[in-house]
Design a protein around this motif. Structure first.
Motif, PDB file in Angstrom:
ATOM      1  N   ARG A 171      19.251  17.490 -17.450  1.00 31.29           N
ATOM      2  CA  ARG A 171      20.415  17.740 -16.762  1.00 31.29           C
ATOM      3  C   ARG A 171      21.236  16.293 -16.307  1.00 31.29           C
ATOM      4  NH1 ARG A 171      23.108  21.018 -13.195  1.00 31.29           N
ATOM      5  NH2 ARG A 171      21.882  22.783 -13.757  1.00 31.29           N
ATOM      6  N   PHE A 172      20.469  15.299 -16.040  1.00 28.90           N
ATOM      7  CA  PHE A 172      21.165  14.285 -15.530  1.00 28.90           C
ATOM      8  C   PHE A 172      22.067  13.511 -16.888  1.00 28.90           C
ATOM      9  CE2 PHE A 172      21.548   9.643 -14.781  1.00 28.90           C
ATOM     10  CZ  PHE A 172      22.065   9.630 -13.968  1.00 28.90           C
ATOM     11  N   PHE A 173      21.328  13.406 -18.037  1.00 26.64           N
ATOM     12  CA  PHE A 173      22.050  13.153 -19.096  1.00 26.64           C
ATOM     13  C   PHE A 173      23.291  13.825 -19.481  1.00 26.64           C
ATOM     14  CE2 PHE A 173      22.130  11.776 -23.755  1.00 26.64           C
ATOM     15  CZ  PHE A 173      22.417  10.260 -23.401  1.00 26.64           C
ATOM     16  N   TRP A 174      23.278  14.936 -19.271  1.00 24.28           N
ATOM     17  CA  TRP A 174      24.356  16.061 -19.428  1.00 24.28           C
ATOM     18  C   TRP A 174      25.388  15.473 -18.502  1.00 24.28           C
ATOM     19  CZ3 TRP A 174      26.169  19.493 -16.061  1.00 24.28           C
ATOM     20  CH2 TRP A 174      27.292  20.388 -16.442  1.00 24.28           C
ATOM     21  N   GLU A 175      25.229  15.312 -17.429  1.00 26.02           N
ATOM     22  CA  GLU A 175      25.970  14.879 -16.229  1.00 26.02           C
ATOM     23  C   GLU A 175      26.334  13.571 -16.538  1.00 26.02           C
ATOM     24  OE1 GLU A 175      23.573  15.297 -12.658  1.00 26.02           O
ATOM     25  OE2 GLU A 175      23.963  17.338 -12.518  1.00 26.02           O
ATOM     26  N   LEU A 176      25.590  12.466 -17.055  1.00 27.42           N
ATOM     27  CA  LEU A 176      26.086  11.277 -17.281  1.00 27.42           C
ATOM     28  C   LEU A 176      27.068  11.293 -18.511  1.00 27.42           C
ATOM     29  CD1 LEU A 176      25.311   8.270 -16.528  1.00 27.42           C
ATOM     30  CD2 LEU A 176      23.820   8.328 -18.669  1.00 27.42           C
ATOM     31  N   ASP A 230      11.495  15.519 -11.608  1.00 26.12           N
ATOM     32  CA  ASP A 230      11.002  16.958 -11.634  1.00 26.12           C
ATOM     33  C   ASP A 230       9.556  17.089 -11.452  1.00 26.12           C
ATOM     34  OD1 ASP A 230      10.971  16.125 -14.118  1.00 26.12           O
ATOM     35  OD2 ASP A 230      10.936  18.022 -14.984  1.00 26.12           O
ATOM     36  N   SER A 231       8.641  16.745 -12.299  1.00 25.15           N
ATOM     37  CA  SER A 231       7.351  16.537 -12.093  1.00 25.15           C
ATOM     38  C   SER A 231       6.656  16.161 -10.832  1.00 25.15           C
ATOM     39  CB  SER A 231       6.735  16.009 -13.413  1.00 25.15           C
ATOM     40  OG  SER A 231       7.087  16.272 -14.541  1.00 25.15           O
ATOM     41  N   ILE A 232       7.414  15.063 -10.296  1.00 28.23           N
ATOM     42  CA  ILE A 232       6.917  14.305  -9.112  1.00 28.23           C
ATOM     43  C   ILE A 232       7.154  15.349  -7.911  1.00 28.23           C
ATOM     44  CG2 ILE A 232       7.301  12.652  -7.431  1.00 28.23           C
ATOM     45  CD1 ILE A 232       7.954  10.670  -9.764  1.00 28.23           C
ATOM     46  N   LEU A 233       8.397  15.978  -7.819  1.00 31.53           N
ATOM     47  CA  LEU A 233       8.635  16.700  -6.863  1.00 31.53           C
ATOM     48  C   LEU A 233       7.726  18.368  -6.750  1.00 31.53           C
ATOM     49  CD1 LEU A 233      10.354  17.688  -4.594  1.00 31.53           C
ATOM     50  CD2 LEU A 233      11.754  18.824  -5.998  1.00 31.53           C
ATOM     51  N   LYS A 234       7.421  18.799  -7.964  1.00 34.46           N
ATOM     52  CA  LYS A 234       6.551  19.873  -8.285  1.00 34.46           C
ATOM     53  C   LYS A 234       5.064  19.472  -7.554  1.00 34.46           C
ATOM     54  CE  LYS A 234       8.701  22.171 -12.267  1.00 34.46           C
ATOM     55  NZ  LYS A 234       8.563  22.498 -13.697  1.00 34.46           N
ATOM     56  N   MET A 285      15.247  27.279  -1.842  1.00 36.56           N
ATOM     57  CA  MET A 285      13.925  26.538  -1.889  1.00 36.56           C
ATOM     58  C   MET A 285      14.245  25.532  -2.591  1.00 36.56           C
ATOM     59  SD  MET A 285      11.728  27.802   0.206  1.00 36.56           S
ATOM     60  CE  MET A 285      10.180  27.201  -0.565  1.00 36.56           C
ATOM     61  N   PRO A 286      13.400  24.512  -2.758  1.00 35.07           N
ATOM     62  CA  PRO A 286      13.411  23.210  -3.820  1.00 35.07           C
ATOM     63  C   PRO A 286      13.484  23.662  -5.188  1.00 35.07           C
ATOM     64  CG  PRO A 286      11.874  22.728  -2.051  1.00 35.07           C
ATOM     65  CD  PRO A 286      12.024  24.298  -1.866  1.00 35.07           C
ATOM     66  N   ASP A 287      14.383  23.047  -6.064  1.00 34.73           N
ATOM     67  CA  ASP A 287      14.536  23.369  -7.425  1.00 34.73           C
ATOM     68  C   ASP A 287      14.417  22.124  -8.287  1.00 34.73           C
ATOM     69  OD1 ASP A 287      15.372  24.287  -9.652  1.00 34.73           O
ATOM     70  OD2 ASP A 287      17.251  24.970  -9.254  1.00 34.73           O
ATOM     71  N   ALA A 288      13.325  21.948  -8.788  1.00 38.38           N
ATOM     72  CA  ALA A 288      12.604  20.801  -9.478  1.00 38.38           C
ATOM     73  C   ALA A 288      13.683  20.539 -10.801  1.00 38.38           C
ATOM     74  CB  ALA A 288      11.342  20.721  -9.982  1.00 38.38           C
ATOM     75  N   ASP A 289      14.178  21.858 -11.351  1.00 41.37           N
ATOM     76  CA  ASP A 289      15.002  21.827 -12.525  1.00 41.37           C
ATOM     77  C   ASP A 289      16.289  21.047 -12.249  1.00 41.37           C
ATOM     78  OD1 ASP A 289      12.998  23.181 -13.562  1.00 41.37           O
ATOM     79  OD2 ASP A 289      14.061  25.101 -13.789  1.00 41.37           O
ATOM     80  N   LEU A 290      16.783  20.740 -11.145  1.00 41.14           N
ATOM     81  CA  LEU A 290      17.835  19.968 -10.945  1.00 41.14           C
ATOM     82  C   LEU A 290      17.806  18.524 -11.106  1.00 41.14           C
ATOM     83  CD1 LEU A 290      19.487  21.832  -7.849  1.00 41.14           C
ATOM     84  CD2 LEU A 290      20.105  22.110 -10.018  1.00 41.14           C
ATOM     85  N   LEU A 291      16.265  18.261 -11.265  1.00 41.56           N
ATOM     86  CA  LEU A 291      15.921  16.868 -11.380  1.00 41.56           C
ATOM     87  C   LEU A 291      15.418  16.527 -12.869  1.00 41.56           C
ATOM     88  CD1 LEU A 291      13.939  16.235  -8.006  1.00 41.56           C
ATOM     89  CD2 LEU A 291      16.253  15.557  -8.641  1.00 41.56           C
ATOM     90  N   LYS A 292      15.753  17.326 -13.607  1.00 43.29           N
ATOM     91  CA  LYS A 292      15.274  17.198 -14.931  1.00 43.29           C
ATOM     92  C   LYS A 292      15.884  16.177 -15.838  1.00 43.29           C
ATOM     93  CE  LYS A 292      12.953  21.323 -16.404  1.00 43.29           C
ATOM     94  NZ  LYS A 292      13.106  22.774 -17.538  1.00 43.29           N
ATOM     95  N   PRO A 293      15.385  15.427 -16.538  1.00 40.94           N
ATOM     96  CA  PRO A 293      16.146  14.404 -17.175  1.00 40.94           C
ATOM     97  C   PRO A 293      17.334  14.931 -18.131  1.00 40.94           C
ATOM     98  CG  PRO A 293      13.884  14.310 -18.004  1.00 40.94           C
ATOM     99  CD  PRO A 293      13.898  15.128 -16.703  1.00 40.94           C
ATOM    100  N   SER A 296      16.964  17.197  -3.091  1.00 37.15           N
ATOM    101  CA  SER A 296      18.284  16.343  -2.792  1.00 37.15           C
ATOM    102  C   SER A 296      17.674  14.810  -2.437  1.00 37.15           C
ATOM    103  CB  SER A 296      19.150  16.948  -1.733  1.00 37.15           C
ATOM    104  OG  SER A 296      18.602  17.109  -0.297  1.00 37.15           O
ATOM    105  N   TYR A 297      16.602  14.708  -1.949  1.00 36.46           N
ATOM    106  CA  TYR A 297      15.958  13.643  -1.661  1.00 36.46           C
ATOM    107  C   TYR A 297      16.006  12.456  -2.837  1.00 36.46           C
ATOM    108  CZ  TYR A 297      14.366  15.112   2.954  1.00 36.46           C
ATOM    109  OH  TYR A 297      14.406  15.220   4.369  1.00 36.46           O
ATOM    110  N   PHE A 298      15.870  13.205  -4.104  1.00 41.16           N
ATOM    111  CA  PHE A 298      15.647  12.149  -5.252  1.00 41.16           C
ATOM    112  C   PHE A 298      17.191  12.199  -5.762  1.00 41.16           C
ATOM    113  CE2 PHE A 298      11.471  13.940  -4.384  1.00 41.16           C
ATOM    114  CZ  PHE A 298      10.763  12.841  -4.423  1.00 41.16           C
ATOM    115  N   PHE A 299      18.256  12.861  -5.294  1.00 45.19           N
ATOM    116  CA  PHE A 299      19.451  13.003  -6.262  1.00 45.19           C
ATOM    117  C   PHE A 299      19.798  11.302  -6.508  1.00 45.19           C
ATOM    118  CE2 PHE A 299      20.910  17.425  -5.662  1.00 45.19           C
ATOM    119  CZ  PHE A 299      20.157  17.684  -6.772  1.00 45.19           C
ATOM    120  N   GLU A 300      19.540  10.767  -5.143  1.00 47.43           N
ATOM    121  CA  GLU A 300      20.318   9.244  -5.201  1.00 47.43           C
ATOM    122  C   GLU A 300      19.574   8.447  -6.253  1.00 47.43           C
ATOM    123  OE1 GLU A 300      19.672   7.052  -1.589  1.00 47.43           O
ATOM    124  OE2 GLU A 300      18.466   9.026  -0.776  1.00 47.43           O
TER     125      GLU A 300
END
Length: 906
Positions: free
Chosen positions: A718-723, A789-793, A708-716, A812-816
């Motif tokens: 997480r992305f800053f950590w990845e960045l 993440d909030s938008i997807l929820k 199922m969709p996981d909005a936590d993967l879009l949290k800022p 995944s629609y929002f990853f890019e």
């Protein structure tokens, strides 16, 4: 912490606090390791969170949303627990203790307790009471009292105790006043106290030398009174002392609830909590091959050390081992079970690192005495001499299991279904997940290695690509034109040397994988690898055919050996000898369809003669696992594609099983069965067709896993950590990194504190190595900008209300968006080109519902007057006015306002 903890709380305030605490628990957001609780948890509908985290977050919300509520200071520990309990939430306690707690108890037992046999009986009976009466850990307290008593406290009453004085032993028991009078004529009662209040009870101490001296009726009376007191206090919101008293002994509580052997506890045997909250976990080897004494474990245990057996390898890894880290001495191998290759990790010893000489060789280790080896079947990885353990599940199995556990074998540890389908809405990462699952099956010893400076996903892709190249994993996609001939076998045209069209039976993707699986034993694989190494070290090898024709064999990579015959009529002869054909010939396949069969046969015979390859009928083979990934499995005509193989998919119908079934294939007329080491992973999109629409026979043979969709993967966070990890090689001021960082921080509206603290956080991260737990380091900052993440929820809540959960939108629609040079523009493109077209398909151009999902800003209303459109008619009537909803042209949408509205409703 500031809270309004007093008795004057109004009903409204009470309700606000209760609903806020419930909200925090439902959100169940992660928290930093530094704030994790070793003992207490708030439990709510399967969720466990530390009380101080729950209360801290609830207090922040109440203070922000209800400034009218007066806040007062409250202490931590039990005060926090009791505050939460007051609103009806359940507090639980883990059985843990720290080293000072343990040392204090050991010192007491060594100096104050001589009759160890009686004390062990006291422990054993105490555990039986706790077990029989189903006593909750949090509801009772164990204490080392000032007068020397080791006691169980129930509520505010000592209920059960052990003590020794002047070489005499005393057992303290809770009984009724009436029963006390009955005992006075029979026992020497050393101490007696009548408790005030209810229930009416007395506490006495009996002087005994052996447990058998206590009559059964006394123990039954005590048990009844213990139950009576526990029933009286167990539903109370404050079952412990007003503060966590200094006499409390969590080590004693652990011994009583676990019914431990006291002598083993005294010998220094480590318990689970000794391995909690350590800075790191490691697995190490102890076999030094090429030395007289291969197994070094006994030496390590005797001398309290571990030594890296290599002089040049693993030096850096050994130097990085942290003092205080947990270490496990292990062996790794694979076993065969029901045709499946299963990894095994056997833990032979465990301990804590006490010193590191930083010479790349030796560690000082406090090894756990009397450790009983643990065999973890299904646990792969950690094959190197030293490996850091990052995986939470592996840490739990290796280090946090009960230390008294016997050697065990549990096949369920490798409980991956032979046939499974990942299903869910579009964009949830189903195809993405198949790679990770395929790697875990085909290469079960894979373990993420942060020292490679590659992300977890990059390492998965690296291994996955190598498995595809070696034909251990295959990928295909079902569609309406895909048939049996593509999947199993079919007759296909090809041209021969005379350029004539001929028709041959060709295997499909599934049959081809099964053939590889049949020949993919570790025995033949090892022999082929030995032959490759010999060619690499010594150059081309000279062999001869069964007729005595000499030829040289080379290897330049890929899936074929290269053959160069002597005395060839060609000037530069170079013929391929397929490695796949060698494997097939080894397991008994005939040479029909093989090119250059005489060379293939000769190489196989050489492998048997010179490379240790045993005859296939005599060799005990451990076959590798093979995986077929079928994307969009529900888009094809599944019954037609699988044909008669549907029956053969069942585990017990596969090759080498008792209920094995073979079928004769329609084109080749070969007998065929599915090997037990072949796994099938399918994916299906629930927005296209539901699981119920699949063929019933196929559905029965597959396990289904919902993604199922996981909005936590879009949290800022997480992305800053990845960045940070993505640009780890770049300087803070490098244009490449700085541009990306500034754009991201502005996009998510990160507060200034994050920018100020980021260097200190990164310094900590780089010392630890890449670890997803580090995402929590960014949780305590504010992100007031665009929250994907909030938008997807918000979107998915609305879609689920109007349609169902099968039509929600994947993350995944929002990853890019985060990866784009212009995040704001990319987000607009995602809405315009992906989200809106998908919603149009979902709602069949009912734009009013699209407006309900995305908000008013995306739609406009048109009113029509029928009188102005249609000619007047006496026979046909039309409503005078009608309303139509239309999508606004994207250029007219106030996108910032629309996104803000979506974010606020999350």
């Amino acid at each position: 912490m500031l809270l309004n903890q007093d008795n004057s709380m109004t009903e409204k305030e009470n309700q606000i606090w209760k609903s806020t605490i419930e909200r925090v628990l439902k959100n169940n957001e992660d928290w930093p390791d530094t704030n994790r609780s070793e003992r207490y948890h708030v439990e709510y509908k399967g969720i466990k969170m530390p009380p101080k985290i729950v209360l801290g977050r609830a207090a922040q919300i109440v203070e922000e949303e209800h400034p009218e509520i007066e806040m007062k200071r409250i202490g931590g520990g039990l005060s926090t627990n009791q505050f939460i309990e007051d609103f009806g939430f359940k507090i639980t306690e883990d059985l843990v203790y720290n080293n000072p707690d343990k040392s204090k108890l050991i010192k007491h037992i060594e100096t104050k307790i001589k009759n160890r046999t009686l004390f062990q009986d006291f422990i054993n009976f105490g555990q039986s009471i706790l077990s029989d009466l189903e006593i909750e850990v949090y509801k009772v307290r164990m204490a080392i009292e000032a007068d020397g008593d080791l006691s169980i406290i129930v509520g505010m009453r000592a209920a059960y105790s052990y003590s020794e004085k002047d070489s005499k032993s005393y057992i303290g028991l809770l009984i009724s006043p009436k029963f006390k009078k009955h005992l006075e004529n029979k026992y020497t009662i050393n101490y007696s106290y009548d408790y005030k209040g209810v229930p009416d009870q007395s506490y006495i101490k009996l002087q005994v030398d052996n447990w058998s001296e206590i009559d059964h009726e006394v123990l039954e009376e005590f048990k009844n009174q213990f139950r009576l007191q526990y029933e009286h206090i167990k539903d109370s919101k404050r079952t412990q002392w007003n503060k966590d008293a200094g006499t409390t002994s969590n080590a004693l509580k652990y011994i009583l609830f676990k019914n431990l052997n006291v002598n083993e506890f005294m010998s220094g045997e480590k318990s689970i909590q000794d391995y909690k909250n350590v800075p790191a976990y490691y697995c190490v080897g102890f076999h030094y091959y090429g030395t007289k004494d291969t197994n070094q474990l006994s030496k390590f245990l005797e001398e309290g050390i571990w030594v890296n057996g290599y002089k040049t390898k693993f030096i850096d890894a050994t130097n990085k081992v942290l003092v205080g880290a947990a270490i496990a001495a292990k062996t790794t191998y694979t076993m065969k079970k029901e045709g499946r290759t299963i990894p095994v990790l056997e833990v032979h010893a465990r301990g804590i690192v006490k010193g590191n000489r930083n010479d790349g060789r030796e560690l000082e280790v406090d090894w756990e005495p009397n450790f009983k080896p643990v065999k973890l079947i299904g646990q792969g990885g950690y094959r190197n001499t030293i490996s850091r353990v990052w995986n939470k599940s592996a840490i739990e199995k290796i280090f946090l299991n009960n230390i008294n556990q016997e050697l065990f074998e549990n096949i369920e540890e490798f409980n991956i279904p032979l046939n499974q389908i990942l299903y869910g809405p579009p964009g949830t990462g189903k195809t993405y997940s198949t790679k990770e699952i395929a790697v875990s099956i085909a290469k079960p010893d894979f373990d993420y290695d942060p020292s490679k400076n590659l992300s977890y996903r990059e390492q998965i892709n690296e291994v996955y690509n190598s498995l595809v190249e070696s034909k251990q994993v295959a990928f295909t996609t079902f569609h309406q034109s895909f048939g049996y001939e593509d999947f199993v076998e079919g007759i296909k045209p090809e041209t021969n040397e005379k350029e004539e069209v001929i028709y041959k039976v060709q295997p499909g993707v599934f049959k081809e994988l099964c053939e590889h699986a049949e020949g993919g034993s570790e025995t033949v694989e090892d022999a082929i690898e030995k032959f490759k190494t010999k060619i690499e070290n010594e150059g081309e090898q000279q062999l001869q055919t069964s007729r005595g024709k000499k030829f040289r064999v080379g290897y330049n990579g890929g899936t074929t050996f290269r053959v160069n015959p002597e005395n060839s009529v060609n000037e530069q002869p170079d013929y391929p000898a397929s490695i796949d054909f060698i494997k097939k010939l080894y397991i008994g396949k005939d040479t029909a369809g093989m090119y250059n069969p005489s060379y293939v046969k000769s190489i196989l015979e050489h492998l048997k003669d010179q490379c240790g390859l045993k005859d296939s009928k005599k060799a005990k083979q451990t076959k590798k696992n093979y995986v077929l990934i079928i994307d969009e499995i529900n888009r094809g005509n599944v019954s037609a594609i699988f044909g008669e193989l549907i029956t053969l998919l069942e585990p017990d119908k596969r090759k080498d099983n008792k209920e094995m079934i073979e079928v004769t294939l329609p084109y080749s007329k070969e007998t065929f069965s599915i090997p037990s080491n072949v796994y099938i992973i399918g994916t299906m999109n629930t927005a296209d067709r539901s699981v119920e629409a699949l063929d019933t026979a196929l559905r029965r043979r597959f396990s289904f896993k919902e993604i199922m969709p996981d909005a936590d993967l879009l949290k800022p966070q997480r992305f800053f950590w990845e960045l940070l990890w993505k640009y780890k090689e770049n300087d803070w001021l490098s244009k490449l990194y700085k541009t990306k960082e500034e754009q991201f921080l502005k996009f998510v509206g990160a507060d200034d504190h994050l920018y100020e603290d980021r260097k200190a956080i990164w310094s900590k991260m780089i010392n630890e190595g890449i670890d997803e737990k580090q995402i929590s380091y960014f949780n305590n900052y504010t992100y007031s900008g665009i929250r994907l993440d909030s938008i997807l929820k918000t979107i998915n809540k609305r879609i689920e209300y109007l349609l169902d959960r099968d039509h929600t939108i994947g993350h995944s629609y929002f990853f890019e968006v985060y990866q784009a040079a212009d995040m704001q523009l990319k987000l607009q493109e995602v809405f315009e080109n992906k989200i809106i077209p998908l919603l149009q398909e979902y709602f069949y151009k009912d734009y009013s519902k699209i407006g309900l999902v995305l908000g008013d800003e995306f739609v406009e209303i048109e009113n029509y007057d029928s009188q102005a459109i249609f000619s007047k008619s006496t026979r046909i009537s039309v409503e005078n006015e009608t309303t139509r909803y239309l999508l606004k042209p994207f250029s007219e949408i106030d996108f910032d306002a629309a996104i803000q509205e979506l974010s606020e409703y999350a």
